[in-house]
Write a protein that holds these residues in place. Structure first.
Motif, PDB file in Angstrom:
ATOM      1  N   THR A  21     115.347 157.719 -25.781  1.00 42.55           N
ATOM      2  CA  THR A  21     114.815 156.387 -25.414  1.00 42.55           C
ATOM      3  C   THR A  21     113.424 156.622 -24.321  1.00 42.55           C
ATOM      4  OG1 THR A  21     116.351 156.305 -23.670  1.00 42.55           O
ATOM      5  CG2 THR A  21     117.053 155.025 -25.805  1.00 42.55           C
ATOM      6  N   GLN A  23     109.936 156.919 -23.228  1.00 40.28           N
ATOM      7  CA  GLN A  23     108.919 156.494 -23.742  1.00 40.28           C
ATOM      8  C   GLN A  23     107.871 157.488 -23.966  1.00 40.28           C
ATOM      9  OE1 GLN A  23     106.681 152.216 -23.481  1.00 40.28           O
ATOM     10  NE2 GLN A  23     105.309 153.435 -22.371  1.00 40.28           N
ATOM     11  N   ASP A 114     106.844 145.229 -31.169  1.00 38.49           N
ATOM     12  CA  ASP A 114     108.350 145.177 -30.801  1.00 38.49           C
ATOM     13  C   ASP A 114     109.259 144.041 -31.542  1.00 38.49           C
ATOM     14  OD1 ASP A 114     108.115 142.701 -29.654  1.00 38.49           O
ATOM     15  OD2 ASP A 114     108.165 143.555 -27.657  1.00 38.49           O
ATOM     16  N   ARG A 120     102.955 146.086 -28.452  1.00 38.45           N
ATOM     17  CA  ARG A 120     103.389 146.778 -27.222  1.00 38.45           C
ATOM     18  C   ARG A 120     102.307 148.046 -27.077  1.00 38.45           C
ATOM     19  NH1 ARG A 120     108.672 145.217 -25.339  1.00 38.45           N
ATOM     20  NH2 ARG A 120     108.000 146.798 -23.662  1.00 38.45           N
ATOM     21  N   ALA A 149     108.563 152.044 -32.735  1.00 34.32           N
ATOM     22  CA  ALA A 149     108.774 150.790 -31.938  1.00 34.32           C
ATOM     23  C   ALA A 149     110.076 150.497 -31.949  1.00 34.32           C
ATOM     24  CB  ALA A 149     107.924 149.780 -32.462  1.00 34.32           C
ATOM     25  N   LEU A 152     112.069 152.507 -29.403  1.00 30.74           N
ATOM     26  CA  LEU A 152     111.961 152.259 -27.968  1.00 30.74           C
ATOM     27  C   LEU A 152     111.869 150.909 -27.601  1.00 30.74           C
ATOM     28  CD1 LEU A 152     108.376 154.305 -27.637  1.00 30.74           C
ATOM     29  CD2 LEU A 152     110.818 154.913 -26.962  1.00 30.74           C
ATOM     30  N   TRP A 153     111.608 149.847 -28.325  1.00 23.75           N
ATOM     31  CA  TRP A 153     111.571 148.529 -28.071  1.00 23.75           C
ATOM     32  C   TRP A 153     112.640 147.604 -28.791  1.00 23.75           C
ATOM     33  CZ3 TRP A 153     106.442 150.559 -29.053  1.00 23.75           C
ATOM     34  CH2 TRP A 153     105.954 151.160 -27.852  1.00 23.75           C
TER      35      TRP A 153
END
Ligand code: SME
Length: 153
Positions: A21, A23, A114, A120, A149, A152-153
């Motif tokens: 996770t 970034q 996201d 993002r 995406a 991560l989001w």
């Protein structure tokens, strides 16, 4: 064939980023994998991330690049403002193109969106040849952007 390169890229990308996770780590490895799989086809491959009213340079593979890009500026800022991929066959014909390297001739930029539909960041890829990117690239890179995406989001 290019489609096979993308199939290979997407399969490896899924395994590579799954479960991580952080970034910076995910984006750094994603850009390294894209460069490994696509080689010289991708002269510059990397990420710009939304910070306030600017895109800020993130992890990439290639030559040094500009740090900040305004909303709606250049190819990257346009992909952000429109939340839509931009395929540019000749960067000299794109109004407001930001030349980080004079060697870049064609470019594709794909937004990273996201779960709430917010942009993002963007995935930016440059080639030293004219007209190197088409719908196969766009679809492959949009898949890659959505895998990243989602992680991560
Ligand atoms: N050409 C981009 C700027 C980023 S560099 O190519 C890495 C643009 O016009 O958005």
């Amino acid at each position: 064939m290019k489609q096979e390169l993308y199939n290979n890229l997407l399969e490896q990308l899924q395994g590579l980023i799954s479960g991580e996770t952080n970034q910076t780590s995910v984006l750094a490895n994603a850009s390294a994998l894209m460069r490994d799989v696509m080689g010289e086809r991708f002269f510059w491959v990397g990420f710009y991330l939304v910070e306030g009213d600017k895109l800020v340079l993130g992890p990439f593979q290639g030559s040094v690049a500009c740090y900040r890009i305004g909303h709606g500026r250049g190819v990257c800022g346009t992909a952000w403002a429109q939340a839509k991929s931009q395929v540019v066959p000749d960067v000299d014909q794109f109004p407001g193109h930001i030349a980080c390297s004079s060697l870049s001739r064609s470019e594709i930029v794909v937004p990273l969106i996201d779960g709430a539909g917010l942009v993002r960041g963007v995935l930016d890829i440059d080639s030293k040849e004219l007209a190197q990117f088409d719908d196969v690239d766009r679809q492959g890179l949009e898949r890659a952007a959505s895998l990243i995406a989602a992680e991560l989001w």
